[in-house]
Design an enzyme around this catalytic site. Structure first.
Site, PDB file in Angstrom:
ATOM      1  N   SER A  44       0.857  -1.376   0.368  1.00  0.00           N
ATOM      2  CA  SER A  44       0.306  -0.201  -0.144  1.00  0.00           C
ATOM      3  C   SER A  44       0.982   1.274  -0.233  1.00  0.00           C
ATOM      4  O   SER A  44       0.527   2.035   0.186  1.00  0.00           O
ATOM      5  CB  SER A  44      -0.913  -0.177   1.201  1.00  0.00           C
ATOM      6  OG  SER A  44      -0.519   0.059   2.524  1.00  0.00           O
ATOM      7  N   LYS A  83      -6.511   3.025   9.299  1.00  0.00           N
ATOM      8  CA  LYS A  83      -6.579   3.967   8.170  1.00  0.00           C
ATOM      9  C   LYS A  83      -6.538   5.536   8.520  1.00  0.00           C
ATOM     10  O   LYS A  83      -5.843   6.267   8.916  1.00  0.00           O
ATOM     11  CB  LYS A  83      -5.000   3.829   6.493  1.00  0.00           C
ATOM     12  CG  LYS A  83      -4.373   2.744   6.468  1.00  0.00           C
ATOM     13  CD  LYS A  83      -4.139   2.111   5.414  1.00  0.00           C
ATOM     14  CE  LYS A  83      -3.196   1.001   4.971  1.00  0.00           C
ATOM     15  NZ  LYS A  83      -3.071   0.545   3.464  1.00  0.00           N
TER      16      LYS A  83
END
Length: 776
Positions: A678, A721
């Protein structure tokens, strides 16, 4: 003592026999060398040297196989027998020691021997030893009963002490090495002493043999007597109709079997075993085995069950009271209850709750049992290696028991409990079997209605049981076993969820356990938030509960020691109570930076921000990656670098930048391993910023993977996140377009504070993340 004389004589080796001086006995001689040695002695003066072999089973003895001390004997008579052997009558004369073998005779052994004279001592002492030896020999004859009384009379007439010792030694049942030792003792006093010691030892052995024989006889008589009396007692009880003894016990067991309401086939087995138990004697080992088996059949629940409370609203309220969050798990339980209410018949679901330690997997299973009014049973499978732990032992083994499943059902007392299989991922296998394979039958809804335990032997119905398994790691659960379970992942709690759990559950529990009350002790919300952020880093709430317990204890001490009426814990007081913060979290940049971008990372303890820095300096195009990056992140960096080279002109970058500059990409906190798919767009943004001198906006965070063509791929952990971005003070988050479906999982309060920019290509990322004009 006469002078010793050296003679040259033929040697006759003896097997399992020793001839002492003054002994007269017959020998059967068959070996060629021995026959030739006899013929030689008959030609000469009828003298021959007799010495024993060390090992009886040697047919052709060599020089080293024969003892050196022997006896000079006279051959009195020889007679050839029909089978070819020769019977010889010999008389022992004197002890002699073999000095050397003569090599000139190969057909038989010709040896030089030295005649040994006996050493005599004090006559009175020898006379006393003779009397003692005779007395011991007489006692030995009485104990052994193998030697006649006539032999004792013959021996008693011998006056010479040396000859007496030799004759007695020849009559004793001694080993060859002991008899040889008697022959080798030339001192008469020592020989008498040695024989007295040998006879004393033999007497002790005979006495022990007699005692053992008597003990065995008594034991056999007692057993026979007990059996006879027991049979008499049974007959008397039968005649009198007496209900005492085993008859009464059997009647009680029969009554319990009838009350247990077993299935017909199980009841037949139980009554058959009871009949066997009645016939077997009480002191038999089989009696206790049968009794134990019958009691297990009686104690197991066969039909008893609790009535499910199928009130969806009540169940939902119970689950919400005990646990905050975990919406998917709760939803699955409520679905199960709804279907059961409509159908009235459903196979118990087999759920597997997977997640890090401390997220409430075990306590959730307890809440499920409470919400539907079922009994709760827990079996810990951590470290189970033996298949018998699941399936039980065969009844043939000593101490056999049923497996943990059947034991759990006995404790539950009903056929439909909530059965928790804790730590199912920590089962192991070795030479004792594979317990995970034994669990297949337990957890398969198509098979567990006829579960077979080795101890019970009859099939047992587990189809009404609601099995819930817990695991930390799916990777260690075998595929076939995993296939039989419905996996529900509990990723861990977010900060917001932890705050609710601390306020509504943990803090109240610790206040009560530490003797405090809401009126005397309070913790401000900002203090709880700081405690979660700065003093704990975990997916669950175990460490958070420990820290809260520590605060409560210190608060209790303050109340007692300083006589305070009330303690309110603020953010500032935390450092006084718990010391300096143990952890820190990422913060947004204070200014727009060139060559530094803020990424969003997912960790086992939740989300965090990750700064990625890029530095350029003159060189030859070397790409350096530091910060303990895993393989996936290194590949992301390589992909970003290749993409920028391919699009250099469109991005207003010198196409030959890689030939003039070395590039260093670094992710701070180098001691912490970092990996995951990511960080691609973050690395690419930082690289473009460094190469174009365009600053990255300080309020923007980003997450997403990049391909060589610049496409942005979806990622996981968006909820965690987003929370970390909100905590760090970021205002905008760049996320992949394909992650739009995950936005609904993010708490509404977070969604309102953050702007989510959805992108599908790196060009869109750069447009949102970089300032238009190059800066310093």
């Amino acid at each position: 003592m006469a002078d010793d004389i050296i003679k040259q004589l033929p040697l006759l080796p003896l097997r399992g026999l020793i001839v002492y001086p003054s002994m007269v006995l017959h020998l059967d001689v068959g070996r060629d060398k021995s026959v030739k040695a006899l013929e030689k002695s008959m030609v000469e003066d009828n003298k021959i040297f007799l010495a024993s072999q060390k090992e009886v089973n040697i047919d052709e003895p060599r020089k080293e196989d024969i003892y050196r001390m022997g006896t000079i004997a006279t051959v009195k008579q020889m007679l050839k027998l029909p089978n070819g052997t020769i019977r010889v009558l010999v008389e022992g004369l004197d002890r002699a020691e073999l000095i050397q073998y003569k090599e000139d005779e190969e057909e038989f052994f010709l040896v030089e021997v030295e005649e040994i004279s006996e050493d005599h001592g004090d006559k009175l002492e020898e006379e006393a030893l003779m009397r003692t030896l005779l007395e011991y020999f007489e006692q030995y004859i009485k104990a052994s009963k193998k030697i006649s009384q006539e032999t004792l009379a013959t021996v008693a007439d011998i006056d010479d002490p040396g000859r007496l010792a030799d004759i007695i030694a020849s009559h004793l049942s001694l080993k060859m090495k002991d008899k040889q030792k008697v022959l080798e003792i030339t001192n008469v006093k020592e020989r008498l002493n040695h024989l007295i010691e040998l006879i004393h030892n033999e007497k002790e052995v005979l006495h022990l043999e007699k005692q053992i024989g008597q003990r065995v006889k008594k034991s056999m008589e007692r057993t026979q007597k007990e059996y006879y009396l027991r049979e008499q007692m049974k007959a008397i009880q039968k005649e009198l109709g007496d209900k005492d003894g085993k008859t009464s016990e059997v009647a009680q067991l029969r009554e319990k079997i009838e009350e247990a309401k077993m299935p017909e086939r199980i009841e037949k087995v139980a009554f058959k075993e009871l009949d066997r138990y009645e016939r077997v004697p009480n002191n038999s080992a089989e009696s206790s085995v049968i009794r134990n088996y019958i009691e297990w059949l009686i104690s197991l629940p066969w039909t008893k069950e609790t009535e499910d409370v199928l009130d969806i609203n009540r169940a939902e309220k119970t689950l919400n009271e005990d646990h905050y969050g975990l919406e998917k798990v709760k939803e699955r339980i409520l679905e199960y209850l709804a279907v059961q209410k409509l159908t009235n018949s459903i196979k118990g679901p087999i759920l597997c709750l997977v997640g890090p330690p401390g997220v409430g997997k075990t306590s959730l299973a307890k809440s499920i049992a409470k919400s539907i009014n079922r009994h709760f049973i827990r079996a810990s499978l951590g470290g189970v290696r033996d298949e018998a732990e699941i399936r039980g032992h065969r009844r043939t083994y000593v101490g056999a028991m049923p497996g943990r499943i059947i034991q759990g059902m006995k404790k539950a007392g009903t056929i439909n409990p909530v059965f928790l299989l804790d730590e199912i991922d920590k089962m192991a296998s070795d030479f004792r079997g594979d317990p995970s394979s034994a669990m297949l039958e337990v957890l398969d809804p198509e098979q567990n209605s006829t579960f077979s335990d080795h101890f019970i032997e009859e099939s047992y119905d587990l189809s009404n049981v609601m099995f819930i398994a817990t695991a930390n790691n799916l990777g260690t659960i075998p595929g076939p076993l995993l296939d039989r379970m419905e996996v529900i992942t509990i990723a861990g709690y977010t900060e917001v969820e932890k705050l609710h759990i601390a306020k509504e559950h943990l803090l109240q529990k610790q206040i009560k356990e530490n003797g405090l009350s809401k009126g005397t002790f309070q913790v401000k919300e900002e203090a709880l938030l700081k405690l979660i952020r700065m003093y704990t880093r975990e997916a669950g709430v175990r460490n958070l509960e420990r820290q809260l317990a520590s605060i409560c204890r210190k608060g209790a001490k303050m109340i007692v020691a300083n006589e305070k009426k009330k303690v309110v814990v603020t953010e500032k007081m935390l450092e006084e109570m718990l010391g300096k913060p143990r952890f820190r979290y990422g913060q947004a940049e204070e200014k727009d930076q060139i060559g530094a971008a803020t990424g969003l990372a997912y960790t086992a303890a939740g989300g965090d921000t990750l700064s990625i820095e890029v530095s350029l300096y003159p060189g030859k195009g070397k790409l350096t990656l530091t910060g303990k990056l895993g393989d996936v992140m290194q590949e992301s960096a390589q992909a970003a670098f290749s993409y920028i080279r391919s699009r250099a002109e469109e991005l207003n970058i010198d196409p030959n930048f890689h030939e003039k500059n070395d590039i260093h990409i670094h992710v701070p906190e180098g001691a912490t391993p970092k990996d995951g798919p990511s960080a691609g767009i973050t690395i690419a943004t930082a690289l473009v910023s460094a190469l174009t001198k365009r600053a990255v906006r300080k309020e923007v965070g980003m997450t997403g993977e990049i391909t060589l063509r610049g496409r942005v791929l979806p990622i996981g952990g968006l909820k965690e996140k987003s929370l970390s971005a909100h905590r760090a003070g970021l205002k905008k988050i760049i996320i992949p377009k394909e992650n739009e479906k995950d936005l609904e999982d993010i708490p509404e309060s977070i969604r309102n504070d953050l702007t989510f920019l959805q992108v599908s290509h790196l060009d869109e990322v750069l447009k949102h993340a970089l300032l238009e004009e190059p800066g310093k």
